[in-house]
Design an enzyme around this catalytic site. Sequence first.
Site, PDB file in Angstrom:
ATOM      1  N   ARG A  71       0.804  -1.283  -0.311  1.00  0.00           N
ATOM      2  CA  ARG A  71       0.116   0.167  -0.178  1.00  0.00           C
ATOM      3  C   ARG A  71       0.769   1.508  -0.368  1.00  0.00           C
ATOM      4  O   ARG A  71       1.524   1.622   0.748  1.00  0.00           O
ATOM      5  CB  ARG A  71      -0.626  -0.053   1.336  1.00  0.00           C
ATOM      6  CG  ARG A  71      -2.344   0.614   0.983  1.00  0.00           C
ATOM      7  CD  ARG A  71      -2.681   1.050   3.186  1.00  0.00           C
ATOM      8  NE  ARG A  71      -1.530   1.638   3.738  1.00  0.00           N
ATOM      9  CZ  ARG A  71      -1.941   1.452   5.608  1.00  0.00           C
ATOM     10  NH1 ARG A  71      -2.580   0.150   5.349  1.00  0.00           N
ATOM     11  NH2 ARG A  71      -1.087   2.240   5.405  1.00  0.00           N
ATOM     12  N   HIS A 130      -3.009   4.391   4.762  1.00  0.00           N
ATOM     13  CA  HIS A 130      -4.610   3.439   4.798  1.00  0.00           C
ATOM     14  C   HIS A 130      -5.928   3.854   3.934  1.00  0.00           C
ATOM     15  O   HIS A 130      -6.731   3.761   2.915  1.00  0.00           O
ATOM     16  CB  HIS A 130      -5.272   2.968   6.764  1.00  0.00           C
ATOM     17  CG  HIS A 130      -6.037   2.573   6.596  1.00  0.00           C
ATOM     18  ND1 HIS A 130      -6.396   0.968   6.080  1.00  0.00           N
ATOM     19  CD2 HIS A 130      -7.054   2.923   7.378  1.00  0.00           C
ATOM     20  CE1 HIS A 130      -7.695   0.952   6.972  1.00  0.00           C
ATOM     21  NE2 HIS A 130      -8.510   2.397   7.459  1.00  0.00           N
ATOM     22  N   TYR A 135       4.380   5.182  11.435  1.00  0.00           N
ATOM     23  CA  TYR A 135       4.449   3.546  11.760  1.00  0.00           C
ATOM     24  C   TYR A 135       5.730   3.330   9.845  1.00  0.00           C
ATOM     25  O   TYR A 135       5.853   1.649  10.495  1.00  0.00           O
ATOM     26  CB  TYR A 135       3.580   2.616  11.511  1.00  0.00           C
ATOM     27  CG  TYR A 135       2.172   2.994  10.695  1.00  0.00           C
ATOM     28  CD1 TYR A 135       2.329   2.512   9.256  1.00  0.00           C
ATOM     29  CD2 TYR A 135       0.842   3.816  10.708  1.00  0.00           C
ATOM     30  CE1 TYR A 135       1.095   2.109   8.264  1.00  0.00           C
ATOM     31  CE2 TYR A 135       0.019   4.047  10.220  1.00  0.00           C
ATOM     32  CZ  TYR A 135       0.543   3.064   8.956  1.00  0.00           C
ATOM     33  OH  TYR A 135      -0.915   3.858   8.396  1.00  0.00           O
TER      34      TYR A 135
END
Lengths: 373, 325
Positions: A257, A261, A270
């Site tokens: 990805r 998100h 992160y």
Amino acid sequence: MPLTKIADFGVSRLSILDENGKADEKLLPKLTNPQFLDLFTWMTLLRIFDDKALKLQRQGRIGTYASSLGQEACTVGSAFALKPQDWTFPTFREHGMFFVRGTPIVKVLQYWGGDERGSQSTSDVNCFPVSIPVGSQPLHAVGCAMAMQLKKKDAIAVGYFGDGGTSEGDTLEAMNFAGVFQAPVILICQNNQYAISEPRSLQTRAQTIAQKAIAFGFEGIQVDGNDVLAVYKATLDAAEKARAGKGPTLLEFFTYRMGDHTTADDSTRYRTKEELEMWRKKDPILRLRMYLMAQGILFPQMEEKIIAECVALVEKGVSDYENMPAPQPSDMFDYLYKEMPPALAEQKRNFLSFLSTQKNNAQPNKTEGPGFP
Amino acid sequence: MKANMVQALNNALALELESNPNLVVLGEDVGIDGGVFRVTDGLQTKFGKNRVIDTPLAESAIIGTSIGMAAFGLNPVAEVQFSGFLYPGFDQLISHAARIRNRSRGRFSCPLTVRSPYGGGIKAPEHHSESMEALFIHTPGLKVVVPSNPTDAKGLLTSAMRDPDPVVFFEPLRVYRAFREEVPDEQYTIPLGQAKVTQQGNDLTLISWGSMFRTSMEAVQQIAENEKYSIEMIDLRTLSPIDWPTIHSSIQKTGRCVVVQEAPLTLGLASEIMARVMEKNFLHLKAPVQRVTGFDTIMPLYKLENYYLPNAERVKEAIRKAMAF
């Protein structure tokens, strides 16, 4: 009694087109030049759409949006391998699948624009609506496949989910039913390495997601998810197998990805830039482009034309979306039951009569709050 | 400290993690990400990965394993990212968390807190905006808490984390960052089961909780501009067990009652409040109890959500109706 090995399993990975656009000729799927170009065009369209949707979200013209940047090969390649009579059961990141199967761009924008009519697909497009709860829809796909099997229809079902979805009991139960009933279904995991902030290693100790199928008695294959030819071939093979009554397949599309998100996420919290850069080199569109250029199927002038056409299509979708009259407030009452119960009809009447007393029927609440993460 | 609800909750968790070595926080994205709303921000850095645990994406497992932890000496605080995603874990909550004390005749217990944001008004996708508290209130063995402001949020969460029984702690999304207020720095508790009379009045009792408390307040402020009603406001704070004495004594004073809930109409908490008020205060009532609720429809996507959510206009209409009866 000796300790005897009674079973032995392996997991395969399919990759056809490498990062430099070099193809393994032996594995190359049989595609015509226009089909190769279709794959390229759909992925290009999806990327342009994605970029536009992110801008629309930032301008407040749609709501929270889940980008599929970097995962274009997964949805385009898999949908391209299906027949119109097949059914697909998407998560919230399968815009590419919707487009390839014939859903107009405006519908996808309406959905992300908080307008339920976006989920009301036309009857000639065999897609179930987006399912937001993670890992819930593989069961529906398996049920659909069982229905096709019992009704002796020449159609299969495809259930999409993510790496996070493999942790949900429902997904594993779907695999179990698929195996037990030899359902004509393809279970597709877009393993994009993250469930919001959590890396794949936090979802399972298993080396691959593909191997989970083994425990349920059917085949699981890991596929380079940034290689649209591998995705297409794996899906086509699994579809043929399902159609031939040989049961389900789990496909793990190993991808990444590239975006957050959703627009409410901040992935810099992160993961590292280095990781992103590493994956940028594996770009699915770039490698198909290199292959098609080298083969003489695509050339710069044609590419420009394709990009211009995609931009025009996306712009048309945006203007269709923005010119769409707002949904009727009463709409929220109208689709709950085939026949509206009298008590609900009364609620609807009272609501509309209250609304008529409000100035210009203006939406009476102002939004405060943090925005959706 | 000046804090919004997110910061107040974060502070409550940090202080309790510090003072109770058995407390663990677990859920999806609660660690490195600090929770999608940042309620657990910084806690993993401070208390480590054994105390603040990023789990696999599985609500049933988060709640189910929390039950095991709770029965064996830990105080888990599980986060479910949105109340609309509680349902995979619902079975564990209603079949086990709520029952283990009763089932084991008191040998085992379940000192578990399940935190979950709920409610609409933030333009979120499907399943991110519902108010389904009634499902949990309806389940014997669970306690249900909904704060309406940062100060209460901190004190109530601290009580929930120390409660010997399972508590479902719903956090109103719309209030999370809506305002800041002075919140005491030290640890404190607000007992579960105690409503708060936030404004005294003689003509009508207005009952609400969570985000609807602010909507009700807005209505009361607007109506005060022209109409001289003396309204008593009750913020329920704990929805199970409910503070009936506070409600009854208020109704016995005012004789009129309006209940405001964001949840669908049928069998919401307002239904139970109306029934009890009628049972207990029949001869005190000067008007039928009114309620302002969501509709018996699916919470619509965001283009229509403001039509669904009760607003000050609808609350004022209900107040006028009760006053005019």
